[in-house]
Write a protein that holds these residues in place. Structure first.
Motif, PDB file in Angstrom:
ATOM      1  N   ALA A  34       5.639  15.507   7.176  1.00 34.57           N
ATOM      2  CA  ALA A  34       6.705  14.938   6.340  1.00 34.57           C
ATOM      3  C   ALA A  34       6.392  13.503   5.958  1.00 34.57           C
ATOM      4  O   ALA A  34       6.633  13.082   4.815  1.00 34.57           O
ATOM      5  CB  ALA A  34       8.046  15.018   7.072  1.00 34.57           C
ATOM      6  N   CYS A  35       5.831  12.748   6.886  1.00 31.29           N
ATOM      7  CA  CYS A  35       5.463  11.356   6.604  1.00 31.29           C
ATOM      8  C   CYS A  35       4.332  11.300   5.585  1.00 31.29           C
ATOM      9  O   CYS A  35       4.359  10.494   4.636  1.00 31.29           O
ATOM     10  CB  CYS A  35       5.064  10.654   7.900  1.00 31.29           C
ATOM     11  N   ILE A  36       3.320  12.143   5.749  1.00 29.70           N
ATOM     12  CA  ILE A  36       2.192  12.151   4.812  1.00 29.70           C
ATOM     13  C   ILE A  36       2.660  12.577   3.420  1.00 29.70           C
ATOM     14  O   ILE A  36       2.262  11.986   2.408  1.00 29.70           O
ATOM     15  CB  ILE A  36       1.072  13.076   5.330  1.00 29.70           C
ATOM     16  N   LYS A  37       3.530  13.596   3.366  1.00 30.43           N
ATOM     17  CA  LYS A  37       4.038  14.044   2.071  1.00 30.43           C
ATOM     18  C   LYS A  37       4.846  12.956   1.380  1.00 30.43           C
ATOM     19  O   LYS A  37       4.811  12.831   0.149  1.00 30.43           O
ATOM     20  CB  LYS A  37       4.893  15.296   2.257  1.00 30.43           C
ATOM     21  N   ALA A  38       5.571  12.158   2.143  1.00 35.21           N
ATOM     22  CA  ALA A  38       6.351  11.069   1.559  1.00 35.21           C
ATOM     23  C   ALA A  38       5.441  10.052   0.877  1.00 35.21           C
ATOM     24  O   ALA A  38       5.792   9.490  -0.172  1.00 35.21           O
ATOM     25  CB  ALA A  38       7.189  10.381   2.639  1.00 35.21           C
ATOM     26  N   VAL A  39       4.258   9.829   1.465  1.00 36.90           N
ATOM     27  CA  VAL A  39       3.280   8.943   0.824  1.00 36.90           C
ATOM     28  C   VAL A  39       2.737   9.602  -0.438  1.00 36.90           C
ATOM     29  O   VAL A  39       2.611   8.975  -1.493  1.00 36.90           O
ATOM     30  CB  VAL A  39       2.133   8.598   1.796  1.00 36.90           C
ATOM     31  N   GLU A  40       2.429  10.889  -0.341  1.00 35.01           N
ATOM     32  CA  GLU A  40       1.891  11.632  -1.493  1.00 35.01           C
ATOM     33  C   GLU A  40       2.831  11.595  -2.696  1.00 35.01           C
ATOM     34  O   GLU A  40       2.405  11.435  -3.841  1.00 35.01           O
ATOM     35  CB  GLU A  40       1.631  13.086  -1.104  1.00 35.01           C
ATOM     36  N   PHE A  41       4.130  11.734  -2.427  1.00 37.86           N
ATOM     37  CA  PHE A  41       5.109  11.811  -3.510  1.00 37.86           C
ATOM     38  C   PHE A  41       5.767  10.465  -3.814  1.00 37.86           C
ATOM     39  O   PHE A  41       6.805  10.411  -4.482  1.00 37.86           O
ATOM     40  CB  PHE A  41       6.165  12.862  -3.180  1.00 37.86           C
ATOM     41  N   ASN A  42       5.146   9.394  -3.291  1.00 38.84           N
ATOM     42  CA  ASN A  42       5.585   8.025  -3.598  1.00 38.84           C
ATOM     43  C   ASN A  42       7.019   7.734  -3.156  1.00 38.84           C
ATOM     44  O   ASN A  42       7.695   6.877  -3.737  1.00 38.84           O
ATOM     45  CB  ASN A  42       5.434   7.733  -5.095  1.00 38.84           C
ATOM     46  N   VAL A  44       7.493   6.544  -0.203  1.00 44.31           N
ATOM     47  CA  VAL A  44       7.202   5.294   0.494  1.00 44.31           C
ATOM     48  C   VAL A  44       5.850   4.779  -0.003  1.00 44.31           C
ATOM     49  O   VAL A  44       5.055   5.531  -0.581  1.00 44.31           O
ATOM     50  CB  VAL A  44       7.160   5.486   2.032  1.00 44.31           C
ATOM     51  N   ASP A  45       5.600   3.496   0.216  1.00 46.01           N
ATOM     52  CA  ASP A  45       4.347   2.904  -0.249  1.00 46.01           C
ATOM     53  C   ASP A  45       3.190   3.198   0.696  1.00 46.01           C
ATOM     54  O   ASP A  45       2.063   3.443   0.255  1.00 46.01           O
ATOM     55  CB  ASP A  45       4.515   1.381  -0.404  1.00 46.01           C
ATOM     56  N   LEU A  46       3.472   3.172   1.994  1.00 46.66           N
ATOM     57  CA  LEU A  46       2.462   3.427   3.014  1.00 46.66           C
ATOM     58  C   LEU A  46       3.075   4.302   4.099  1.00 46.66           C
ATOM     59  O   LEU A  46       4.299   4.420   4.205  1.00 46.66           O
ATOM     60  CB  LEU A  46       1.964   2.111   3.639  1.00 46.66           C
ATOM     61  N   GLY A  47       2.209   4.890   4.920  1.00 52.78           N
ATOM     62  CA  GLY A  47       2.673   5.666   6.057  1.00 52.78           C
ATOM     63  C   GLY A  47       1.874   5.309   7.299  1.00 52.78           C
ATOM     64  O   GLY A  47       0.707   4.908   7.205  1.00 52.78           O
ATOM     65  N   VAL A  48       2.496   5.446   8.462  1.00 60.08           N
ATOM     66  CA  VAL A  48       1.820   5.193   9.739  1.00 60.08           C
ATOM     67  C   VAL A  48       1.943   6.445  10.596  1.00 60.08           C
ATOM     68  O   VAL A  48       3.064   6.898  10.887  1.00 60.08           O
ATOM     69  CB  VAL A  48       2.419   3.982  10.477  1.00 60.08           C
ATOM     70  N   VAL A  49       0.807   7.022  10.968  1.00 58.21           N
ATOM     71  CA  VAL A  49       0.795   8.263  11.743  1.00 58.21           C
ATOM     72  C   VAL A  49      -0.208   8.140  12.892  1.00 58.21           C
ATOM     73  O   VAL A  49      -1.238   7.478  12.762  1.00 58.21           O
ATOM     74  CB  VAL A  49       0.420   9.475  10.861  1.00 58.21           C
ATOM     75  N   PRO A  50       0.068   8.767  14.042  1.00 59.33           N
ATOM     76  CA  PRO A  50      -0.871   8.718  15.174  1.00 59.33           C
ATOM     77  C   PRO A  50      -2.100   9.563  14.886  1.00 59.33           C
ATOM     78  O   PRO A  50      -2.016  10.613  14.246  1.00 59.33           O
ATOM     79  CB  PRO A  50      -0.056   9.276  16.336  1.00 59.33           C
ATOM     80  N   ILE A  51      -3.244   9.116  15.389  1.00 56.48           N
ATOM     81  CA  ILE A  51      -4.489   9.842  15.167  1.00 56.48           C
ATOM     82  C   ILE A  51      -5.204  10.194  16.480  1.00 56.48           C
ATOM     83  O   ILE A  51      -5.877  11.218  16.571  1.00 56.48           O
ATOM     84  CB  ILE A  51      -5.440   9.050  14.232  1.00 56.48           C
ATOM     85  N   GLU A  52      -5.020   9.373  17.539  1.00 56.52           N
ATOM     86  CA  GLU A  52      -5.717   9.686  18.792  1.00 56.52           C
ATOM     87  C   GLU A  52      -5.093   8.920  19.945  1.00 56.52           C
ATOM     88  O   GLU A  52      -4.641   7.779  19.777  1.00 56.52           O
ATOM     89  CB  GLU A  52      -7.209   9.326  18.689  1.00 56.52           C
ATOM     90  N   ASN A  53      -5.080   9.562  21.123  1.00 60.25           N
ATOM     91  CA  ASN A  53      -4.635   8.923  22.361  1.00 60.25           C
ATOM     92  C   ASN A  53      -5.740   8.986  23.400  1.00 60.25           C
ATOM     93  O   ASN A  53      -6.512   9.944  23.441  1.00 60.25           O
ATOM     94  CB  ASN A  53      -3.368   9.600  22.887  1.00 60.25           C
ATOM     95  N   THR A  54      -5.800   7.960  24.239  1.00 53.88           N
ATOM     96  CA  THR A  54      -6.840   7.881  25.267  1.00 53.88           C
ATOM     97  C   THR A  54      -6.878   9.129  26.139  1.00 53.88           C
ATOM     98  O   THR A  54      -7.944   9.666  26.446  1.00 53.88           O
ATOM     99  CB  THR A  54      -6.603   6.650  26.162  1.00 53.88           C
ATOM    100  N   LEU A  55      -5.709   9.602  26.563  1.00 53.67           N
ATOM    101  CA  LEU A  55      -5.649  10.711  27.505  1.00 53.67           C
ATOM    102  C   LEU A  55      -5.642  12.074  26.827  1.00 53.67           C
ATOM    103  O   LEU A  55      -6.271  13.015  27.300  1.00 53.67           O
ATOM    104  CB  LEU A  55      -4.385  10.584  28.378  1.00 53.67           C
ATOM    105  N   GLU A  56      -4.930  12.188  25.726  1.00 49.88           N
ATOM    106  CA  GLU A  56      -4.715  13.490  25.112  1.00 49.88           C
ATOM    107  C   GLU A  56      -5.665  13.794  23.952  1.00 49.88           C
ATOM    108  O   GLU A  56      -5.663  14.899  23.409  1.00 49.88           O
ATOM    109  CB  GLU A  56      -3.271  13.599  24.630  1.00 49.88           C
ATOM    110  N   GLY A  57      -6.476  12.808  23.543  1.00 49.48           N
ATOM    111  CA  GLY A  57      -7.442  13.049  22.480  1.00 49.48           C
ATOM    112  C   GLY A  57      -6.816  12.987  21.101  1.00 49.48           C
ATOM    113  O   GLY A  57      -5.758  12.384  20.898  1.00 49.48           O
ATOM    114  N   SER A  58      -7.469  13.626  20.152  1.00 43.72           N
ATOM    115  CA  SER A  58      -7.054  13.533  18.753  1.00 43.72           C
ATOM    116  C   SER A  58      -5.717  14.233  18.516  1.00 43.72           C
ATOM    117  O   SER A  58      -5.377  15.212  19.183  1.00 43.72           O
ATOM    118  CB  SER A  58      -8.109  14.176  17.846  1.00 43.72           C
ATOM    119  N   VAL A  59      -4.982  13.697  17.557  1.00 45.77           N
ATOM    120  CA  VAL A  59      -3.744  14.332  17.105  1.00 45.77           C
ATOM    121  C   VAL A  59      -4.147  15.277  15.977  1.00 45.77           C
ATOM    122  O   VAL A  59      -4.310  14.870  14.820  1.00 45.77           O
ATOM    123  CB  VAL A  59      -2.723  13.286  16.630  1.00 45.77           C
ATOM    124  N   ASN A  60      -4.318  16.538  16.315  1.00 46.43           N
ATOM    125  CA  ASN A  60      -4.910  17.493  15.375  1.00 46.43           C
ATOM    126  C   ASN A  60      -4.076  17.689  14.115  1.00 46.43           C
ATOM    127  O   ASN A  60      -4.624  17.968  13.047  1.00 46.43           O
ATOM    128  CB  ASN A  60      -5.140  18.833  16.074  1.00 46.43           C
TER     129      ASN A  60
END
Length: 283
Positions: A34-42, A44-60
């Motif tokens: 939903a956050c990424i789509k909000a950026v795609e459809f303007n 919002v101007d920017l989006g912030v999303v998690p990509i990786e954690n030390t313990l749990e690895g990548s956010v697939n």
């Protein structure tokens, strides 16, 4: 400027976003897509999303959506230290050891397994959409013998009592967040650790030594790789793309030559971004 983030308010993503964009309007979203789509459809101007954690690895979810369904660029990376707190309603502050149920986001529960197994081996663990949601649920049910694992900001927002601090299994626990929506995003009030590039490489199916050949394009040019992992292409069983982080301290031409060499071997390259890494301290 409007900046979207994986909500709700008082979550770790909110903390990272608020620190990076203290003067801007922050808009929470219920999920990463939903956050990424909000950026795609303007929206919002920017989006912030998690990509990786030390313990749990990548956010697939983030990796796969940006690879398969989007061409939104990554303009910056924020690295936030993660400290998990055990919190209860103030009515249960004195008898917190009697709690029978612990709520939190799946990653927070996984990051605190040693503490849970030691102190609450018989407690029921309940997954919630976010750590902030867990804290709000505890606040809404103050007489129940329940606790939440969440950041300090959640305790402040929902007026909960922190009864055990920093319960994460590993002291150095950090989460990386991508700022998406622009090729370059400047965060002048946060220090810069380094310049980095993230790309996805897909090699021809059944090519002998495909990964070795792709990596050799970087190796003999002495381009330092900081991460590599494989993700399913979601086409045929056994086909993958390789997610690669490289330290972008070489000349842009040298890196471009490496990418061209991979393409000449029949590989495909998708560049997520060439961006600065900003570590946050003192949170």
């Amino acid at each position: 400027m409007k900046v979207g983030y994986l909500g709700p308010e008082s979550s770790f993503t909110h903390t990272a976003t608020r620190t990076a964009f203290p003067e801007d309007t922050l808009v929470p979203f219920h999920s990463i897509p939903a956050c990424i789509k909000a950026v795609e459809f303007n929206e919002v101007d920017l989006g912030v999303v998690p990509i990786e954690n030390t313990l749990e690895g990548s956010v697939n979810t983030t990796v796969d959506y940006l690879f398969h369904q989007s061409s939104i660029p990554v303009g910056a990376e924020i690295v936030l230290p993660i400290f998990q707190q055990l919190m209860v309603s103030k009515e249960n502050k004195e008898n917190w050891k009697e709690i029978r149920r612990i709520l939190s986001h799946p990653q927070a529960l996984a990051q605190s397994q040693e503490f849970i197994n030691c102190h609450f081996p018989d407690a029921d663990l309940e997954q919630t959409p976010s750590t902030a949601y867990a804290a709000s649920f505890v606040a809404e049910h103050p007489t129940q013998k329940i606790a939440a694992i969440a950041p300090k900001l959640s305790a402040e927002k929902y007026d909960l009592a922190i009864v055990q601090e920093n319960i994460q299994d590993v002291a150095i626990n950090r989460t990386r967040f991508w700022v998406i929506g622009s090729d370059q995003v400047e965060l002048p009030h946060i220090p810069i650790e380094r310049q980095k590039m993230t790309l996805a490489v897909t090699m021809p199916n059944n090519m002998p030594g495909a990964l070795h050949k792709a990596l050799s394009a970087f190796s003999w040019r002495e381009i330092d790789l900081s991460k590599i992992e494989s993700r399913p292409l979601k086409t045929t069983l056994g086909e993958y793309f390789f997610l690669i982080d490289l330290v972008a301290d070489k000349s842009p031409e040298l890196i471009q030559f490496a990418l061209q060499e991979i393409q000449q071997m029949g590989g495909e390259v998708k560049v997520f971004g060439n961006y600065k890494v900003h570590p946050i301290h003192g949170i």
